[in-house]
Design an enzyme around this catalytic site. Sequence first.
Site, PDB file in Angstrom:
ATOM      1  N   TYR A  75       0.832  -1.208   0.000  1.00 35.69           N
ATOM      2  CA  TYR A  75       0.000   0.000   0.000  1.00 35.69           C
ATOM      3  C   TYR A  75       0.865   1.256   0.000  1.00 35.69           C
ATOM      4  O   TYR A  75       0.597   2.222  -0.728  1.00 35.69           O
ATOM      5  CB  TYR A  75      -0.930   0.002   1.219  1.00 35.69           C
ATOM      6  CG  TYR A  75      -1.982   1.081   1.145  1.00 35.69           C
ATOM      7  CD1 TYR A  75      -3.242   0.810   0.624  1.00 35.69           C
ATOM      8  CD2 TYR A  75      -1.704   2.376   1.571  1.00 35.69           C
ATOM      9  CE1 TYR A  75      -4.203   1.798   0.519  1.00 35.69           C
ATOM     10  CE2 TYR A  75      -2.658   3.386   1.469  1.00 35.69           C
ATOM     11  CZ  TYR A  75      -3.915   3.083   0.942  1.00 35.69           C
ATOM     12  OH  TYR A  75      -4.857   4.061   0.842  1.00 35.69           O
ATOM     13  N   PHE A 127      -6.998  19.346 -25.486  1.00 37.81           N
ATOM     14  CA  PHE A 127      -7.778  18.134 -25.724  1.00 37.81           C
ATOM     15  C   PHE A 127      -9.107  18.274 -24.961  1.00 37.81           C
ATOM     16  O   PHE A 127      -9.184  19.031 -23.990  1.00 37.81           O
ATOM     17  CB  PHE A 127      -6.992  16.899 -25.251  1.00 37.81           C
ATOM     18  CG  PHE A 127      -7.745  15.626 -25.486  1.00 37.81           C
ATOM     19  CD1 PHE A 127      -7.999  15.191 -26.775  1.00 37.81           C
ATOM     20  CD2 PHE A 127      -8.246  14.880 -24.431  1.00 37.81           C
ATOM     21  CE1 PHE A 127      -8.728  14.034 -27.009  1.00 37.81           C
ATOM     22  CE2 PHE A 127      -8.970  13.709 -24.652  1.00 37.81           C
ATOM     23  CZ  PHE A 127      -9.220  13.298 -25.944  1.00 37.81           C
ATOM     24  N   ASP A 128     -10.142  17.540 -25.409  1.00 36.67           N
ATOM     25  CA  ASP A 128     -11.494  17.687 -24.811  1.00 36.67           C
ATOM     26  C   ASP A 128     -11.504  17.595 -23.290  1.00 36.67           C
ATOM     27  O   ASP A 128     -12.195  18.357 -22.629  1.00 36.67           O
ATOM     28  CB  ASP A 128     -12.476  16.582 -25.237  1.00 36.67           C
ATOM     29  CG  ASP A 128     -12.323  16.095 -26.638  1.00 36.67           C
ATOM     30  OD1 ASP A 128     -11.305  16.399 -27.267  1.00 36.67           O
ATOM     31  OD2 ASP A 128     -13.228  15.405 -27.089  1.00 36.67           O
ATOM     32  N   ASP A 217       1.321  18.810 -21.823  1.00 36.20           N
ATOM     33  CA  ASP A 217       0.451  17.633 -21.918  1.00 36.20           C
ATOM     34  C   ASP A 217       1.231  16.634 -22.758  1.00 36.20           C
ATOM     35  O   ASP A 217       1.345  16.766 -23.977  1.00 36.20           O
ATOM     36  CB  ASP A 217      -0.877  18.002 -22.577  1.00 36.20           C
ATOM     37  CG  ASP A 217      -1.788  16.787 -22.771  1.00 36.20           C
ATOM     38  OD1 ASP A 217      -1.273  15.643 -22.770  1.00 36.20           O
ATOM     39  OD2 ASP A 217      -3.010  16.975 -22.946  1.00 36.20           O
ATOM     40  N   ALA A 219       1.012  13.378 -23.483  1.00 40.06           N
ATOM     41  CA  ALA A 219       0.418  12.098 -23.905  1.00 40.06           C
ATOM     42  C   ALA A 219       1.207  11.444 -25.051  1.00 40.06           C
ATOM     43  O   ALA A 219       1.443  10.247 -25.041  1.00 40.06           O
ATOM     44  CB  ALA A 219      -1.038  12.300 -24.312  1.00 40.06           C
ATOM     45  N   LYS A 260      -1.073   6.354 -23.983  1.00 41.03           N
ATOM     46  CA  LYS A 260      -0.544   6.611 -25.326  1.00 41.03           C
ATOM     47  C   LYS A 260       0.950   6.262 -25.299  1.00 41.03           C
ATOM     48  O   LYS A 260       1.315   5.110 -25.404  1.00 41.03           O
ATOM     49  CB  LYS A 260      -0.771   8.074 -25.735  1.00 41.03           C
ATOM     50  CG  LYS A 260      -2.207   8.408 -26.101  1.00 41.03           C
ATOM     51  CD  LYS A 260      -3.050   8.687 -24.907  1.00 41.03           C
ATOM     52  CE  LYS A 260      -4.364   9.356 -25.224  1.00 41.03           C
ATOM     53  NZ  LYS A 260      -5.202   9.446 -24.013  1.00 41.03           N
ATOM     54  N   HIS A 443     -21.584  12.696 -28.587  1.00 41.55           N
ATOM     55  CA  HIS A 443     -21.044  11.733 -29.557  1.00 41.55           C
ATOM     56  C   HIS A 443     -20.957  10.316 -29.003  1.00 41.55           C
ATOM     57  O   HIS A 443     -20.981   9.355 -29.756  1.00 41.55           O
ATOM     58  CB  HIS A 443     -19.681  12.186 -30.086  1.00 41.55           C
ATOM     59  CG  HIS A 443     -18.662  12.487 -29.034  1.00 41.55           C
ATOM     60  ND1 HIS A 443     -18.698  13.630 -28.268  1.00 41.55           N
ATOM     61  CD2 HIS A 443     -17.586  11.794 -28.625  1.00 41.55           C
ATOM     62  CE1 HIS A 443     -17.686  13.622 -27.440  1.00 41.55           C
ATOM     63  NE2 HIS A 443     -16.986  12.513 -27.629  1.00 41.55           N
TER      64      HIS A 443
HETATM   65  N1  F0G Z   1      -4.411  14.757 -23.470  1.00 41.05           N
HETATM   66  C1  F0G Z   1      -4.438  14.354 -24.745  1.00 41.05           C
HETATM   67  C2  F0G Z   1      -3.652  15.103 -25.778  1.00 41.05           C
HETATM   68  C3  F0G Z   1      -5.223  13.241 -25.119  1.00 41.05           C
HETATM   69  O1  F0G Z   1      -5.259  12.866 -26.403  1.00 41.05           O
HETATM   70  C4  F0G Z   1      -5.954  12.567 -24.114  1.00 41.05           C
HETATM   71  C5  F0G Z   1      -6.784  11.396 -24.452  1.00 41.05           C
HETATM   72  C6  F0G Z   1      -5.881  13.027 -22.790  1.00 41.05           C
HETATM   73  C7  F0G Z   1      -5.098  14.122 -22.503  1.00 41.05           C
HETATM   74  C8  F0G Z   1      -6.651  12.378 -21.671  1.00 41.05           C
HETATM   75  O2  F0G Z   1      -6.044  11.196 -21.298  1.00 41.05           O
HETATM   76  O3  F0G Z   1      -7.760   9.433 -21.810  1.00 41.05           O
HETATM   77  O4  F0G Z   1      -5.830   8.989 -20.260  1.00 41.05           O
HETATM   78  O5  F0G Z   1      -7.675  10.463 -19.549  1.00 41.05           O
HETATM   79  N2  F0G Z   1      -7.051  11.071 -25.647  1.00 41.05           N
HETATM   80  C9  F0G Z   1      -7.791   9.880 -26.108  1.00 41.05           C
HETATM   81  C10 F0G Z   1      -8.011   9.955 -27.594  1.00 41.05           C
HETATM   82  C11 F0G Z   1      -9.016   9.552 -25.324  1.00 41.05           C
HETATM   83  O6  F0G Z   1      -8.747   9.084 -28.130  1.00 41.05           O
HETATM   84  O7  F0G Z   1      -7.455  10.837 -28.247  1.00 41.05           O
HETATM   85  P1  F0G Z   1      -6.882   9.957 -20.692  1.00 41.05           P
END
Ligand code: F0G
Length: 452
Positions: A75, A127-128, A217, A219, A260, A443
């Site tokens: 833990y 990103f969204d 960011d 990713a 990613k 979506h």
């Molecule tokens: N930042 C970027 C640039 C991303 O593309 C994503 C996720 C995230 C943050 C969030 O990360 O999914 O681990 O919480 N992108 C995926 C996509 C979902 O399909 O492009 P997460």
Amino acid sequence: MADQWRTIIEPFRIKSVEPLHLTSQEQRERALERAGYNLFALQSDEVLIDLLTDSGTGAMSAEQWASMMRGDESYAGSASYERFRSAVHDLTGLPHVIPVHQGRAAERILFAETVKAGDVIPNNTHFDTTRANIEHDEGVALDLPCPEASDTQTPAPFKGNMDLGKLEDLLARPDINVPMVFLTVTNNSIGGQPVSMANIRAVREICDRYAVPLFIDAARFAENCWFVIEREDGYEESTPKEVAQELFSYADGATMSAKKDGLVNIGGFLAVKDDELAERCRALLILTEGFPTYGGLAGRDLEAIAQGLHEVLEPGYLRYRARTAAYLAEKCWEAGVPTVRPAGGHAVYLDAAAILPHIPREQFPAQALAVELYRLGGVRGVEVGSVMFGAAAQQELVRLALPRRVYTQSHIDYVIEVVTAAFHRRTSIRGFRIVDEPPFLRHFTARFAELV
Ligand code: F0G
């Protein structure tokens, strides 16, 4: 002398296989009807080649699976955390490494501790989930992409860059509070396009002048580094790791979705320089994700990320990775199919508005194209257009995202055949209307009817 060979091969052989599911066009037609023509509502065994996302869908290596057996599930004070921390620190130089279950958890924790109502957070393009988490804290998520980004058809080496003039103008305004500047590498929302090191350095200088921290960011940081080596003067001889270390050296912090470029199916981290911010983030982490030495992950997940961060920087892997997307895009162009140019690192984006000019925006051309690719060949991409963004949509795209180390060249050749076939019968493709939609993020769950 490996250099004499032109073919860029998959730099792995396959030890464990997973069957693909062949379906007939009739079965796919029935699946579409049941799913209300929403590809998110399909079962995975109804899909032949799944290019919905490159997130969490990659294949782990034998070394990663082996490392998972070493996972220390204590833990507190897990040895796996130490290996994970050391891998992230080696790469980023950032002293505080906080594990989280995926990228958006890092965003939520960071913004909860830094963003107040009315604060503005600029990014090359959010990103969204980044945008949604900022807005959840009543901040303003501002996109400042470079001007080249808006022209999908003209290639440029670093379309992911930030608009430096607009950033400077924003930071110079005394009436606006900017708690941090973000850079997303690569820039997913505008086609997986890279950011140049020169742009990152220039953003850093502007941040320094206004004493604002810079966050990355990260990713798809490794794919971004590969493009820097391929396209930016002065980096031809650098290793991906050296480029990554330079990139992170400009940052005060980073959020990472390890799903990613961590080469794992789940996991992420928040890394920061500031001691006091780290303390506050850890306190929130304990409340919602877990103790700071596991943060919502199992010890074995931390092991797999530590190993993944090492493997993702192998030049042979990155060369093959970038080549896969470039190959898919080139074959689309040869067949006359318009895509965002150049190809991104993780995906090829088909330009549905250009392919289906007879379908107006209100009838969702990118949704129609995505449905057609599935109907014809069982290929699942994702709509990135008016269904996803509503009236704010800039473009009508279908993203074909490539899972890491999963598909071979013949799978990609098959996708090219399906895209080409859909393109040839484009004039008979019909638009859609929404028959049922939720109030947010429609979506994922909206249902559609095909127009006659
Ligand atoms: N930042 C970027 C640039 C991303 O593309 C994503 C996720 C995230 C943050 C969030 O990360 O999914 O681990 O919480 N992108 C995926 C996509 C979902 O399909 O492009 P997460």
